[in-house]
Design a protein around this motif. Sequence first.
Motif, PDB file in Angstrom:
ATOM      1  N   ALA A  38       0.829  -1.201   0.000  1.00 38.01           N
ATOM      2  CA  ALA A  38       0.000   0.000   0.000  1.00 38.01           C
ATOM      3  C   ALA A  38       0.868   1.257   0.000  1.00 38.01           C
ATOM      4  CB  ALA A  38      -0.930  -0.003   1.216  1.00 38.01           C
ATOM      5  N   THR A  39       1.914   1.268   0.804  1.00 41.64           N
ATOM      6  CA  THR A  39       2.811   2.419   0.866  1.00 41.64           C
ATOM      7  C   THR A  39       3.534   2.626  -0.462  1.00 41.64           C
ATOM      8  OG1 THR A  39       3.132   2.020   3.234  1.00 41.64           O
ATOM      9  CG2 THR A  39       4.728   3.436   2.136  1.00 41.64           C
ATOM     10  N   ALA A  40       4.068   1.550  -1.018  1.00 41.99           N
ATOM     11  CA  ALA A  40       4.782   1.658  -2.288  1.00 41.99           C
ATOM     12  C   ALA A  40       3.837   2.063  -3.422  1.00 41.99           C
ATOM     13  CB  ALA A  40       5.456   0.328  -2.617  1.00 41.99           C
ATOM     14  N   GLY A  41       2.629   1.555  -3.413  1.00 43.35           N
ATOM     15  CA  GLY A  41       1.665   1.891  -4.452  1.00 43.35           C
ATOM     16  C   GLY A  41       1.257   3.355  -4.420  1.00 43.35           C
ATOM     17  N   VAL A  42       0.968   3.860  -3.240  1.00 44.71           N
ATOM     18  CA  VAL A  42       0.587   5.270  -3.122  1.00 44.71           C
ATOM     19  C   VAL A  42       1.753   6.160  -3.509  1.00 44.71           C
ATOM     20  CG1 VAL A  42      -0.064   7.076  -1.479  1.00 44.71           C
ATOM     21  CG2 VAL A  42      -1.224   4.871  -1.431  1.00 44.71           C
ATOM     22  N   TRP A  43       2.926   5.840  -3.014  1.00 44.68           N
ATOM     23  CA  TRP A  43       4.109   6.642  -3.368  1.00 44.68           C
ATOM     24  C   TRP A  43       4.365   6.610  -4.875  1.00 44.68           C
ATOM     25  CZ3 TRP A  43       8.822   5.277  -5.569  1.00 44.68           C
ATOM     26  CH2 TRP A  43       9.771   6.292  -5.604  1.00 44.68           C
ATOM     27  N   GLY A  44       4.273   5.427  -5.453  1.00 44.47           N
ATOM     28  CA  GLY A  44       4.508   5.290  -6.888  1.00 44.47           C
ATOM     29  C   GLY A  44       3.496   6.052  -7.723  1.00 44.47           C
ATOM     30  N   LEU A  45       2.234   5.986  -7.327  1.00 43.34           N
ATOM     31  CA  LEU A  45       1.211   6.698  -8.094  1.00 43.34           C
ATOM     32  C   LEU A  45       1.368   8.216  -7.970  1.00 43.34           C
ATOM     33  CD1 LEU A  45      -1.996   4.568  -7.584  1.00 43.34           C
ATOM     34  CD2 LEU A  45      -0.793   5.000  -9.709  1.00 43.34           C
ATOM     35  N   TRP A  46       1.692   8.700  -6.779  1.00 42.39           N
ATOM     36  CA  TRP A  46       1.820  10.143  -6.591  1.00 42.39           C
ATOM     37  C   TRP A  46       3.064  10.698  -7.268  1.00 42.39           C
ATOM     38  CZ3 TRP A  46      -1.826  13.345  -5.455  1.00 42.39           C
ATOM     39  CH2 TRP A  46      -2.861  12.980  -4.614  1.00 42.39           C
ATOM     40  N   GLN A 100       5.483   8.881  -9.501  1.00 43.24           N
ATOM     41  CA  GLN A 100       6.013   8.329 -10.740  1.00 43.24           C
ATOM     42  C   GLN A 100       5.018   8.275 -11.892  1.00 43.24           C
ATOM     43  OE1 GLN A 100       9.281   7.683 -10.749  1.00 43.24           O
ATOM     44  NE2 GLN A 100       9.328   8.251  -8.597  1.00 43.24           N
ATOM     45  N   SER A 101       3.752   8.513 -11.636  1.00 42.33           N
ATOM     46  CA  SER A 101       2.766   8.383 -12.709  1.00 42.33           C
ATOM     47  C   SER A 101       2.486   9.738 -13.350  1.00 42.33           C
ATOM     48  CB  SER A 101       1.468   7.786 -12.176  1.00 42.33           C
ATOM     49  OG  SER A 101       0.795   8.725 -11.374  1.00 42.33           O
ATOM     50  N   ASP A 102       1.984   9.680 -14.566  1.00 48.28           N
ATOM     51  CA  ASP A 102       1.608  10.893 -15.275  1.00 48.28           C
ATOM     52  C   ASP A 102       0.105  11.161 -15.168  1.00 48.28           C
ATOM     53  OD1 ASP A 102       4.229  11.309 -16.111  1.00 48.28           O
ATOM     54  OD2 ASP A 102       3.957  10.098 -17.912  1.00 48.28           O
ATOM     55  N   LEU A 103      -0.539  10.506 -14.234  1.00 47.52           N
ATOM     56  CA  LEU A 103      -1.977  10.679 -14.071  1.00 47.52           C
ATOM     57  C   LEU A 103      -2.271  12.014 -13.394  1.00 47.52           C
ATOM     58  CD1 LEU A 103      -2.893   7.128 -12.775  1.00 47.52           C
ATOM     59  CD2 LEU A 103      -3.061   7.984 -15.106  1.00 47.52           C
ATOM     60  N   ILE A 104      -3.376  12.621 -13.798  1.00 47.63           N
ATOM     61  CA  ILE A 104      -3.771  13.894 -13.182  1.00 47.63           C
ATOM     62  C   ILE A 104      -5.262  13.848 -12.849  1.00 47.63           C
ATOM     63  CG2 ILE A 104      -2.021  15.317 -14.309  1.00 47.63           C
ATOM     64  CD1 ILE A 104      -4.158  16.086 -16.372  1.00 47.63           C
ATOM     65  N   GLY A 105      -5.646  14.616 -11.886  1.00 47.95           N
ATOM     66  CA  GLY A 105      -7.050  14.802 -11.535  1.00 47.95           C
ATOM     67  C   GLY A 105      -7.794  13.529 -11.212  1.00 47.95           C
ATOM     68  N   TYR A 106      -8.911  13.334 -11.935  1.00 39.50           N
ATOM     69  CA  TYR A 106      -9.789  12.201 -11.638  1.00 39.50           C
ATOM     70  C   TYR A 106      -9.112  10.861 -11.911  1.00 39.50           C
ATOM     71  CZ  TYR A 106     -10.713  11.329 -16.579  1.00 39.50           C
ATOM     72  OH  TYR A 106     -10.587  11.011 -17.894  1.00 39.50           O
ATOM     73  N   GLN A 107      -8.168  10.809 -12.863  1.00 37.73           N
ATOM     74  CA  GLN A 107      -7.471   9.554 -13.158  1.00 37.73           C
ATOM     75  C   GLN A 107      -6.648   9.099 -11.955  1.00 37.73           C
ATOM     76  OE1 GLN A 107      -5.151  10.838 -16.461  1.00 37.73           O
ATOM     77  NE2 GLN A 107      -6.744  10.375 -17.973  1.00 37.73           N
ATOM     78  N   LEU A 108      -5.974  10.041 -11.326  1.00 41.63           N
ATOM     79  CA  LEU A 108      -5.164   9.716 -10.150  1.00 41.63           C
ATOM     80  C   LEU A 108      -6.048   9.244  -9.002  1.00 41.63           C
ATOM     81  CD1 LEU A 108      -2.387   9.679  -8.806  1.00 41.63           C
ATOM     82  CD2 LEU A 108      -2.750  12.059  -8.164  1.00 41.63           C
ATOM     83  N   TRP A 109      -7.132   9.953  -8.736  1.00 41.28           N
ATOM     84  CA  TRP A 109      -8.010   9.579  -7.632  1.00 41.28           C
ATOM     85  C   TRP A 109      -8.720   8.259  -7.899  1.00 41.28           C
ATOM     86  CZ3 TRP A 109      -7.380  11.184  -3.028  1.00 41.28           C
ATOM     87  CH2 TRP A 109      -6.803  12.426  -2.807  1.00 41.28           C
ATOM     88  N   LEU A 110      -9.106   8.033  -9.148  1.00 42.97           N
ATOM     89  CA  LEU A 110      -9.759   6.765  -9.490  1.00 42.97           C
ATOM     90  C   LEU A 110      -8.802   5.587  -9.306  1.00 42.97           C
ATOM     91  CD1 LEU A 110     -12.406   5.578 -10.546  1.00 42.97           C
ATOM     92  CD2 LEU A 110     -11.476   5.804 -12.845  1.00 42.97           C
ATOM     93  N   SER A 111      -7.556   5.767  -9.709  1.00 43.60           N
ATOM     94  CA  SER A 111      -6.587   4.683  -9.549  1.00 43.60           C
ATOM     95  C   SER A 111      -6.235   4.460  -8.081  1.00 43.60           C
ATOM     96  CB  SER A 111      -5.330   4.961 -10.362  1.00 43.60           C
ATOM     97  OG  SER A 111      -4.693   6.126  -9.908  1.00 43.60           O
ATOM     98  N   LEU A 112      -6.200   5.528  -7.287  1.00 38.73           N
ATOM     99  CA  LEU A 112      -5.907   5.376  -5.858  1.00 38.73           C
ATOM    100  C   LEU A 112      -7.072   4.730  -5.112  1.00 38.73           C
ATOM    101  CD1 LEU A 112      -4.087   8.695  -4.906  1.00 38.73           C
ATOM    102  CD2 LEU A 112      -3.153   6.402  -4.832  1.00 38.73           C
TER     103      LEU A 112
END
Length: 68
Positions: A17-25, A27-39
Amino acid sequence: MRVYPLWIEKIVFILLATAGVWGLWTQSDLIGYQLWLSLCCGLPFFGLIITEAVGRMVQLVHVSRTVK
């Protein structure tokens, strides 16, 4: 009789969970609703699948050592 090592599953889940949240925030190019939906949807789903797989492996090793 050996006690099932449930703490291993809990540690793996917290690390994933820690690595996933850190990676998404970071390392990803997701913005806005895409980031929140993936989280909110994607990360918990894949974390549960991976944690369940690790739990099954731990259980398999635990049972095979107990039978001997």
